[in-house]
Design a protein around this motif. Structure first.
Motif, PDB file in Angstrom:
ATOM      1  N   PHE A 150       0.830  -1.201  -0.211  1.00 48.97           N
ATOM      2  CA  PHE A 150      -0.161   0.077  -0.049  1.00 48.97           C
ATOM      3  C   PHE A 150       0.841   1.204   0.088  1.00 48.97           C
ATOM      4  O   PHE A 150       1.964   1.215   0.386  1.00 48.97           O
ATOM      5  N   LYS A 178      -8.730  -0.765   3.083  1.00 50.14           N
ATOM      6  CA  LYS A 178      -7.721   0.150   3.628  1.00 50.14           C
ATOM      7  C   LYS A 178      -7.063  -0.293   4.793  1.00 50.14           C
ATOM      8  O   LYS A 178      -7.621  -1.055   5.618  1.00 50.14           O
ATOM      9  N   ILE A 179      -5.609  -0.522   4.732  1.00 50.62           N
ATOM     10  CA  ILE A 179      -4.756  -0.663   6.013  1.00 50.62           C
ATOM     11  C   ILE A 179      -4.885   0.330   7.183  1.00 50.62           C
ATOM     12  O   ILE A 179      -4.640   1.330   6.813  1.00 50.62           O
ATOM     13  N   GLU A 186      -4.349   2.494  10.338  1.00 48.60           N
ATOM     14  CA  GLU A 186      -2.891   2.948  10.538  1.00 48.60           C
ATOM     15  C   GLU A 186      -2.299   2.396  11.870  1.00 48.60           C
ATOM     16  O   GLU A 186      -1.194   2.206  11.973  1.00 48.60           O
ATOM     17  N   THR A 220      -2.483  -0.752  12.661  1.00 47.87           N
ATOM     18  CA  THR A 220      -2.111  -2.076  12.245  1.00 47.87           C
ATOM     19  C   THR A 220      -1.202  -2.307  11.224  1.00 47.87           C
ATOM     20  O   THR A 220      -0.646  -3.366  10.639  1.00 47.87           O
ATOM     21  N   ALA A 221      -0.624  -0.969  10.489  1.00 48.05           N
ATOM     22  CA  ALA A 221       0.203  -0.897   9.405  1.00 48.05           C
ATOM     23  C   ALA A 221       1.507  -1.670   9.668  1.00 48.05           C
ATOM     24  O   ALA A 221       1.822  -2.361   8.657  1.00 48.05           O
ATOM     25  N   ALA A 230       1.120  -5.658   9.692  1.00 48.19           N
ATOM     26  CA  ALA A 230       0.648  -5.871   8.516  1.00 48.19           C
ATOM     27  C   ALA A 230       1.850  -6.125   7.505  1.00 48.19           C
ATOM     28  O   ALA A 230       1.850  -6.748   6.360  1.00 48.19           O
ATOM     29  N   LEU A 287       3.140  -6.546   2.100  1.00 49.56           N
ATOM     30  CA  LEU A 287       2.056  -6.956   3.057  1.00 49.56           C
ATOM     31  C   LEU A 287       2.188  -8.387   3.195  1.00 49.56           C
ATOM     32  O   LEU A 287       2.752  -9.012   2.075  1.00 49.56           O
ATOM     33  N   ILE A 304      -2.923 -10.101   1.588  1.00 44.36           N
ATOM     34  CA  ILE A 304      -3.898  -9.259   1.070  1.00 44.36           C
ATOM     35  C   ILE A 304      -5.465  -9.837   1.000  1.00 44.36           C
ATOM     36  O   ILE A 304      -5.538 -11.004   0.506  1.00 44.36           O
ATOM     37  N   TYR A 313      -4.708   2.018   0.659  1.00 46.95           N
ATOM     38  CA  TYR A 313      -5.414   0.766   0.240  1.00 46.95           C
ATOM     39  C   TYR A 313      -4.391  -0.250  -0.233  1.00 46.95           C
ATOM     40  O   TYR A 313      -3.555   0.078  -1.074  1.00 46.95           O
ATOM     41  N   ALA A 314      -4.545  -1.684   0.106  1.00 42.58           N
ATOM     42  CA  ALA A 314      -3.901  -2.438  -0.345  1.00 42.58           C
ATOM     43  C   ALA A 314      -4.058  -2.752  -1.740  1.00 42.58           C
ATOM     44  O   ALA A 314      -5.142  -3.003  -2.262  1.00 42.58           O
TER      45      ALA A 314
END
Length: 391
Positions: free
Chosen positions: A128, A149-150, A152, A154-155, A158, A169, A172, A192-193
């Motif tokens: 992303f 959308k990832i 924030e 947990t970014a 991930a 990532l 996905i 967004y992934a």
């Protein structure tokens, strides 16, 4: 040209920075701006930012940074690789035509165009971005898996830890899968992934947007405020100072400090100057060469008489703030602010246009001494070039 059915107002209202959208046949007839051989030649140049991503089942995705030798570049017959050229518009002037197609968005927000060529099976992996991007598809087919959308918080969890230098990532969650081809556009907002893989060899033109972080804006603003401060700008105690306990900082004391600082922060003009300088900071300052000696308008006019053109350096960034808190217009160029008069604004608008004309032809600037002085200064600072006029 974009398909006439594209509704830019609806796009801005429903999709821009909100959710991805696949726009089929965004371009009625799209022709690639480059061939693979030209992209390979650029990847061999030291001044060009290039990357090569290979992928296989055992090693996953492997990143190599350019410049490359001929032997390091894969054959067009090979599979599972992608070649990427960053800021390709600096080296392929025709790409300015592609930038023009996104004129429904502020020009200063556009960062650059990354051109990628993916062989069959090629891609850069699931990831992303922290910025908006339009993925304009040229010849060939590319399959995209789109995810949510990832969040924030947990970014970082991930992301997959790799030695490749790619921020990939771990997995996905595919919510949509599409295969795109020439003329199709995929818009993806920040966070967004997404994951693109070449089905058949082909090009993709990624129109990326500049999004300064809050930390960058704070830093730029604070740097400007600190530069304007003097040694005498210091904390002073309140009148009628009371010290109930000399080991305590009282509300009156820290609030006095806050009020003093807040007064400095509440300066929209200072913030505008800092912000304008931030968003026009050149991405590749090494491509902007300054002249050691000042240039006179009379000297420039002699060049014009010889058929020489005065053009904008493609690596430079120019934006105009015509309406400012201080009422005085400001031209921002490559991280510097140039206050100007309202009379110069019509000419400066032409100077800042997506496809600027020969600056010698901007009569509104040459008709005034202040305009001539500005152009001379921009030439000295490397934002303008003298070049052979095109036929």
């Amino acid at each position: 040209m974009p398909n006439q059915s594209f509704d830019s107002a609806r796009f801005l209202s429903e999709y821009w920075q909100k959710k991805p959208i696949v726009i089929r046949d965004f371009f009625d007839s799209f022709e690639d701006f480059v061939e693979l051989t030209e992209l390979q030649q650029l990847a061999q140049e030291a001044a060009v930012e290039s990357r090569l991503v290979r992928c296989n089942e055992d090693l996953g995705y492997q990143l190599q940074q350019g410049p490359f030798t001929v032997g390091e570049l894969p054959s067009s017959q090979d599979s599972d690789w992608t070649l990427l050229i960053q800021a390709a518009e600096l080296w392929i002037p025709e790409l300015q035509q592609l930038i023009e197609q996104f004129s429904f968005l502020p020009r200063w927000r556009i960062d650059d165009i990354m051109v990628s060529y993916a062989a069959s099976g090629g891609g850069v992996g699931p990831h992303f971005d922290q910025y908006d991007v339009f993925l304009v598809h040229g010849a060939g087919q590319r399959r995209w898996r789109l995810g949510p959308k990832i969040a924030e918080d947990t970014a970082s969890k991930a992301l997959l830890t790799t030695d490749s230098g790619l921020k990939l990532l771990r997995e996905i969650e595919v919510v949509q899968e599409v295969t795109l081809t020439s003329g199709d556009v995929l818009y993806i907002p920040p966070g967004y992934a997404h994951w693109g893989v070449g089905v058949t060899p082909g090009f993709c033109y990624s129109v990326g947007f500049r999004a300064p972080s809050r930390a960058e804006m704070i830093e730029g603003f604070s740097d400007r405020l600190m530069a304007a401060s003097t040694e005498s700008d210091r904390f002073t105690d309140v009148d009628d100072l009371e010290v109930p306990d000399n080991g305590e900082i009282t509300p009156a004391q820290w609030q006095t400090a806050w009020q003093s600082l807040h007064a400095s922060l509440d300066d929209p003009q200072a913030f505008l100057l800092a912000f304008g300088c931030l968003v026009t900071a050149p991405k590749y300052p090494e491509l902007i060469e300054t002249l050691t000696e000042p240039v006179a308008a009379e000297e420039l006019m002699r060049y014009r008489a010889q058929g020489i053109a005065l053009i904008r350096n493609p690596a430079s960034r120019l934006i105009l703030a015509a309406d400012t808190p201080a009422t005085e217009p400001v031209l921002f160029v490559d991280g510097e602010a140039y206050p100007c008069t309202a009379e110069l604004v019509p000419g400066i608008r032409k100077l800042c246009a997506v496809s600027p004309e020969d600056t010698f032809e901007i009569a509104e600037l040459w008709a005034q001494e202040a305009g001539q002085a500005l152009l001379c200064k921009l030439l000295q600072e490397g934002a303008l070039w003298l070049a052979e006029a095109e036929d």
